[in-house]
Every structure is written in structure tokens, then in C-alpha cells.
Design a protein around this motif. Structure first.
Motif, PDB file in Angstrom:
ATOM      1  N   GLY A 151      17.027 -16.805  10.343  1.00 54.12           N
ATOM      2  CA  GLY A 151      17.052 -15.473   9.762  1.00 54.12           C
ATOM      3  C   GLY A 151      15.748 -15.003   9.201  1.00 54.12           C
ATOM      4  N   GLU A 152      15.845 -14.006   8.418  1.00 55.94           N
ATOM      5  CA  GLU A 152      14.662 -13.298   8.000  1.00 55.94           C
ATOM      6  C   GLU A 152      14.007 -13.890   6.766  1.00 55.94           C
ATOM      7  OE1 GLU A 152      16.664  -9.672   7.674  1.00 55.94           O
ATOM      8  OE2 GLU A 152      16.667  -9.523   9.852  1.00 55.94           O
ATOM      9  N   ALA A 153      12.692 -13.874   6.762  1.00 56.39           N
ATOM     10  CA  ALA A 153      11.963 -14.200   5.542  1.00 56.39           C
ATOM     11  C   ALA A 153      11.894 -12.955   4.676  1.00 56.39           C
ATOM     12  CB  ALA A 153      10.561 -14.674   5.878  1.00 56.39           C
ATOM     13  N   GLY A 154      12.095 -11.818   5.277  1.00 58.56           N
ATOM     14  CA  GLY A 154      12.107 -10.591   4.481  1.00 58.56           C
ATOM     15  C   GLY A 154      11.607  -9.382   5.237  1.00 58.56           C
ATOM     16  N   ILE A 155      11.691  -8.279   4.551  1.00 54.20           N
ATOM     17  CA  ILE A 155      11.244  -7.009   5.124  1.00 54.20           C
ATOM     18  C   ILE A 155      10.063  -6.535   4.291  1.00 54.20           C
ATOM     19  CG2 ILE A 155      11.963  -4.655   5.715  1.00 54.20           C
ATOM     20  CD1 ILE A 155      14.870  -5.649   5.415  1.00 54.20           C
ATOM     21  N   VAL A 156       9.050  -6.041   4.961  1.00 54.20           N
ATOM     22  CA  VAL A 156       7.880  -5.527   4.242  1.00 54.20           C
ATOM     23  C   VAL A 156       7.687  -4.056   4.594  1.00 54.20           C
ATOM     24  CG1 VAL A 156       5.377  -5.710   3.938  1.00 54.20           C
ATOM     25  CG2 VAL A 156       6.759  -7.777   4.118  1.00 54.20           C
ATOM     26  N   LEU A 157       7.484  -3.254   3.564  1.00 57.76           N
ATOM     27  CA  LEU A 157       7.148  -1.846   3.753  1.00 57.76           C
ATOM     28  C   LEU A 157       5.629  -1.718   3.730  1.00 57.76           C
ATOM     29  CD1 LEU A 157       8.216   1.213   3.697  1.00 57.76           C
ATOM     30  CD2 LEU A 157       7.570   1.132   1.295  1.00 57.76           C
ATOM     31  N   GLY A 158       5.092  -0.985   4.685  1.00 65.02           N
ATOM     32  CA  GLY A 158       3.643  -0.797   4.715  1.00 65.02           C
ATOM     33  C   GLY A 158       3.280   0.680   4.675  1.00 65.02           C
ATOM     34  N   MET A 159       2.189   0.977   3.988  1.00 64.87           N
ATOM     35  CA  MET A 159       1.695   2.352   3.881  1.00 64.87           C
ATOM     36  C   MET A 159       0.215   2.321   4.234  1.00 64.87           C
ATOM     37  SD  MET A 159       3.623   2.915   0.221  1.00 64.87           S
ATOM     38  CE  MET A 159       3.600   1.142  -0.127  1.00 64.87           C
ATOM     39  N   ALA A 160      -0.165   3.003   5.305  1.00 68.55           N
ATOM     40  CA  ALA A 160      -1.554   2.933   5.787  1.00 68.55           C
ATOM     41  C   ALA A 160      -2.188   4.315   5.840  1.00 68.55           C
ATOM     42  CB  ALA A 160      -1.593   2.294   7.169  1.00 68.55           C
ATOM     43  N   GLU A 161      -3.275   4.483   5.082  1.00 71.04           N
ATOM     44  CA  GLU A 161      -4.085   5.694   5.217  1.00 71.04           C
ATOM     45  C   GLU A 161      -4.757   5.652   6.584  1.00 71.04           C
ATOM     46  OE1 GLU A 161      -5.998   6.673   0.815  1.00 71.04           O
ATOM     47  OE2 GLU A 161      -6.980   5.252   2.134  1.00 71.04           O
ATOM     48  N   VAL A 162      -4.782   6.748   7.295  1.00 67.15           N
ATOM     49  CA  VAL A 162      -5.504   6.779   8.564  1.00 67.15           C
ATOM     50  C   VAL A 162      -6.995   6.603   8.257  1.00 67.15           C
ATOM     51  CG1 VAL A 162      -6.141   8.208  10.542  1.00 67.15           C
ATOM     52  CG2 VAL A 162      -3.771   8.126   9.760  1.00 67.15           C
ATOM     53  N   GLY A 163      -7.570   5.538   8.800  1.00 63.71           N
ATOM     54  CA  GLY A 163      -8.976   5.231   8.554  1.00 63.71           C
ATOM     55  C   GLY A 163      -9.264   4.742   7.146  1.00 63.71           C
ATOM     56  N   GLY A 164      -8.276   4.240   6.459  1.00 61.70           N
ATOM     57  CA  GLY A 164      -8.508   3.820   5.073  1.00 61.70           C
ATOM     58  C   GLY A 164      -7.761   2.566   4.670  1.00 61.70           C
ATOM     59  N   ARG A 165      -7.113   2.672   3.531  1.00 55.84           N
ATOM     60  CA  ARG A 165      -6.512   1.491   2.910  1.00 55.84           C
ATOM     61  C   ARG A 165      -5.058   1.268   3.354  1.00 55.84           C
ATOM     62  NH1 ARG A 165      -7.048   3.831  -2.900  1.00 55.84           N
ATOM     63  NH2 ARG A 165      -6.564   5.676  -1.681  1.00 55.84           N
ATOM     64  N   VAL A 166      -4.596   0.035   3.146  1.00 54.50           N
ATOM     65  CA  VAL A 166      -3.191  -0.294   3.392  1.00 54.50           C
ATOM     66  C   VAL A 166      -2.588  -0.886   2.134  1.00 54.50           C
ATOM     67  CG1 VAL A 166      -1.679  -1.972   4.535  1.00 54.50           C
ATOM     68  CG2 VAL A 166      -3.312  -0.692   5.885  1.00 54.50           C
ATOM     69  N   ARG A 167      -1.350  -0.521   1.850  1.00 58.05           N
ATOM     70  CA  ARG A 167      -0.600  -1.209   0.796  1.00 58.05           C
ATOM     71  C   ARG A 167       0.717  -1.693   1.348  1.00 58.05           C
ATOM     72  NH1 ARG A 167      -1.770   2.498  -4.464  1.00 58.05           N
ATOM     73  NH2 ARG A 167      -4.025   2.267  -4.241  1.00 58.05           N
ATOM     74  N   VAL A 168       1.164  -2.820   0.838  1.00 57.26           N
ATOM     75  CA  VAL A 168       2.415  -3.405   1.309  1.00 57.26           C
ATOM     76  C   VAL A 168       3.294  -3.795   0.128  1.00 57.26           C
ATOM     77  CG1 VAL A 168       1.614  -4.291   3.526  1.00 57.26           C
ATOM     78  CG2 VAL A 168       1.203  -5.620   1.467  1.00 57.26           C
ATOM     79  N   ARG A 169       4.600  -3.717   0.326  1.00 60.15           N
ATOM     80  CA  ARG A 169       5.551  -4.194  -0.667  1.00 60.15           C
ATOM     81  C   ARG A 169       6.708  -4.856   0.048  1.00 60.15           C
ATOM     82  NH1 ARG A 169       1.853  -3.083  -3.239  1.00 60.15           N
ATOM     83  NH2 ARG A 169       1.632  -1.789  -5.094  1.00 60.15           N
ATOM     84  N   ARG A 170       7.162  -6.001  -0.470  1.00 66.29           N
ATOM     85  CA  ARG A 170       8.358  -6.602   0.076  1.00 66.29           C
ATOM     86  C   ARG A 170       9.547  -5.808  -0.438  1.00 66.29           C
ATOM     87  NH1 ARG A 170      11.165 -12.264  -0.864  1.00 66.29           N
ATOM     88  NH2 ARG A 170      12.718 -11.930   0.754  1.00 66.29           N
ATOM     89  N   VAL A 171      10.505  -5.531   0.435  1.00 62.05           N
ATOM     90  CA  VAL A 171      11.689  -4.753   0.034  1.00 62.05           C
ATOM     91  C   VAL A 171      12.948  -5.528   0.414  1.00 62.05           C
ATOM     92  CG1 VAL A 171      10.621  -2.452   0.109  1.00 62.05           C
ATOM     93  CG2 VAL A 171      11.527  -3.446   2.213  1.00 62.05           C
ATOM     94  N   PRO A 172      14.023  -5.380  -0.372  1.00 65.15           N
ATOM     95  CA  PRO A 172      15.248  -6.137  -0.098  1.00 65.15           C
ATOM     96  C   PRO A 172      15.992  -5.651   1.152  1.00 65.15           C
ATOM     97  CG  PRO A 172      15.556  -4.712  -2.002  1.00 65.15           C
ATOM     98  CD  PRO A 172      14.109  -4.615  -1.625  1.00 65.15           C
ATOM     99  N   ASN A 173      15.842  -4.384   1.485  1.00 64.31           N
ATOM    100  CA  ASN A 173      16.470  -3.857   2.696  1.00 64.31           C
ATOM    101  C   ASN A 173      15.721  -2.602   3.107  1.00 64.31           C
ATOM    102  OD1 ASN A 173      17.615  -1.463   1.295  1.00 64.31           O
ATOM    103  ND2 ASN A 173      18.819  -3.028   0.243  1.00 64.31           N
ATOM    104  N   SER A 174      16.106  -2.038   4.242  1.00 63.12           N
ATOM    105  CA  SER A 174      15.367  -0.881   4.746  1.00 63.12           C
ATOM    106  C   SER A 174      16.031   0.438   4.349  1.00 63.12           C
ATOM    107  CB  SER A 174      15.218  -0.981   6.262  1.00 63.12           C
ATOM    108  OG  SER A 174      16.500  -1.000   6.854  1.00 63.12           O
ATOM    109  N   GLY A 175      16.720   0.412   3.216  1.00 62.92           N
ATOM    110  CA  GLY A 175      17.407   1.618   2.743  1.00 62.92           C
ATOM    111  C   GLY A 175      16.498   2.535   1.929  1.00 62.92           C
ATOM    112  N   LEU A 176      17.130   3.444   1.238  1.00 61.73           N
ATOM    113  CA  LEU A 176      16.383   4.475   0.501  1.00 61.73           C
ATOM    114  C   LEU A 176      15.503   3.908  -0.615  1.00 61.73           C
ATOM    115  CD1 LEU A 176      19.113   7.262   0.246  1.00 61.73           C
ATOM    116  CD2 LEU A 176      17.003   7.309   1.596  1.00 61.73           C
ATOM    117  N   GLY A 177      15.831   2.702  -1.096  1.00 57.09           N
ATOM    118  CA  GLY A 177      15.033   2.067  -2.154  1.00 57.09           C
ATOM    119  C   GLY A 177      13.566   1.937  -1.774  1.00 57.09           C
TER     120      GLY A 177
END
Ligand SMILES: [Zn+2]
Length: 282
Positions: A151-177
């Protein structure tokens, strides 16, 4: 910006040279509170400096190096390895290259990773947002029948600026949270690109300009709307996590992902990443 092994060796031949670097970083504006002197002399046999009147300063105090029995040059070399390779290094490699035990290598990597935290300004401009799934043990899993996979080690949400920085957060599920993290990390003025996943449909209600590229019907880039930046980041991260670390323990997933995001975000800053991380120590 390149920082080569040769440059590293020339600049940091000994642990004392590393200590001197930390002294420069942390006490560049030193003025002794007793005699006002700006001079600092190395205290023989100790990781300390003293002013002419005997007032002492300790460049290691309050840093990840404090009270470590591993010599400072090994720490610096590990930072070098972690900041000059695109996909990072495993503790096993650090063990091989520095001669410390695996346990020590693992601890050092973990400590250094704590310096690779994101922060600062909100992401702006065009920001691609996406989530991805990690398997706990992709090699072993692929040999098991589908129902028996670990099974899964987890889900990660990623946010990437085009041509810039990336931030990531582990999330419990892919819902609205997941959107809480977008809210905390992405400026309201940003234009957000996502795939057609349901949760992202709420973004306009949160005040964001939202453009969708629908992968499910074969779209990848439509009128300049795409998710190539975050896709590229996921490729690099997965190659690293599955290839370098071999297996992925859920509790370290976010910390690994952060390490990759830190390198991605800082690789074009014009300053070698080794220097950037060292300044974080100080
Ligand atoms: Zn003094």
C-alpha cells in the motif's frame, strides 16, 4: 552555480577550516562585550574562539553540529553531497564515502534535512497544484499480486511556481483538506493550474483564478495551461525516493519530499546550494 569537489577540498581541508567558516558566518560583526575588541583567537584543542580578554564564543552552539561526536569536516562533506547531487544521497552512500557508521550517516542526513525547510513569501504568478501517491515499497510491491501490495506510504500535495519554487505537504487524503495548504502557501493573486480532480473545483470559491487541463480526456497543455512543472518535480522526486532511498517510510515521506523541493527551489538562486544551506546553519 557549481561548487566542485576540488573547491570543497581546497576550502575545507580540515575540521578547523570548517570551524573557521562557521565563525566567519556567525561572528562576522563580533565586538567583545568586555573589551570591545573585534579579534577572536582559536582556543587550542577546543571548538571555541576567545577575544584578547578571554571572552569565549562557540560557533557550534545552537547548531546541528553541537555536541556531535562526528568531526565537523564529515558534516560539511555530507552537506556537500546532499546539496550538489540532483537526486540526493542515501545514508548508505554517506557511510561509504565518509567512513562513519550507517546509523551516524542516517542521523546526519536527517539533521541536515531539517535545515531544508521552505518558508518565506507566498507562491505567486502561475502556480501548478497537484497531488501524487507514493508506494511504501515499489519494488517488492510490483512483484506481489494487486490485492497483496503493502500500500501507500502516503499522498503528497505539491505546489509549483512556473519557473520558480516548489512546496510540498504530506496530506492524509486527496479531499478538500488539501486546499488548506494551498490557502496557506499560494498568494490570492496567483493563477492556479490543476488537472480536473474534483477537490480543485473549489479553488475559484476561495478567490483564486483557476485553469484546468483535463488529463482524463488526454489534454496536457491547453492554451498555455498545463502541469509540466509539477510533473517534472514528481518525476525527479519519485526517481529519488524509489531509487536513492529504495523504500519509503510514511513518517519520512514529507521530509524527503521537502529535501527535493528545497533543491528544486534553490538550484537557480545564483548562490551554490552548499553556501545557502551553510548560511541556514548559522
Ligand atoms: Zn574582551
Amino acid at each position: 552555480m557549481k561548487f566542485t569537489m576540488k573547491q570543497f577540498n581546497d576550502r575545507f581541508p580540515t575540521s578547523d577550516a570548517c570551524l573557521e567558516e562557521l565563525k566567519q558566518l556567525r561572528f562576522a560583526d563580533f565586538a567583545c562585550p568586555n573589551c570591545d575588541s573585534s579579534k577572536l583567537y582559536k582556543v587550542k584543542g577546543r571548538s571555541m574562539y576567545a577575544s584578547p580578554c578571554g571572552f569565549q564564543v562557540a560557533p557550534l552552539s545552537g547548531t546541528i553540529f553541537h555536541k556531535s561526536s562526528t568531526d565537523l569536516r564529515t558534516w560539511f562533506l555530507t552537506i556537500f553531497l546532499m546539496t550538489t547531487t540532483r537526486s540526493g544521497v542515501s545514508a548508505k552512500t554517506v557511510e561509504r564515502m565518509t567512513g562513519v557508521t550507517y546509523k551516524t550517516a542516517w542521523r546526519m542526513c536527517n539533521q541536515i534535512r531539517t535545515l531544508m525547510q521552505d518558508g518565506g513569501d507566498l507562491l505567486t504568478g502561475v502556480v501548478e497544484v497537484d497531488e501524487t501517491y507514493f508506494q511504501a515499497n515499489p519494488r517488492k510491491d510490483s512483484r506481489l499480486p494487486k490485492g497483496k501490495r503493502t500500500g501507500e506510504a502516503g499522498i503528497v500535495l505539491g505546489m509549483a511556481e512556473v519557473g520558480g519554487r516548489v512546496r510540498v505537504r504530506r496530506v492524509p487524503n486527496s479531499g478538500l483538506g488539501m486546499l488548506d495548504h494551498v490557502y496557506e502557501n499560494v498568494s490570492k493573486s496567483a493563477i492556479i493550474h490543476t488537472d480536473g480532480w474534483l477537490a480543485y473545483k473549489k479553488l475559484p470559491k476561495m478567490g483564486y483564478t483557476h485553469a484546468v487541463v483535463d488529463h482524463s480526456i488526454g489534454q496536457h497543455v491547453v492554451d498555455g495551461v498545463g502541469t509540466q512543472n509539477i510533473d517534472g518535480f514528481w518525476n525527479n522526486l519519485k526517481r529519488g525516493v524509489y531509487g536513492v532511498y529504495r523504500h519509503c517510510e510514511p513518517k519520512y515521506l514529507e521530509s524527503y519530499a521537502n529535501e527535493y523541493a528545497w533543491r528544486y527551489s534553490n538550484c537557480n538562486s545564483g548562490v551554490p546550494m552548499f553556501e545557502l544551506l551553510l548560511s541556514k546553519v548559522a
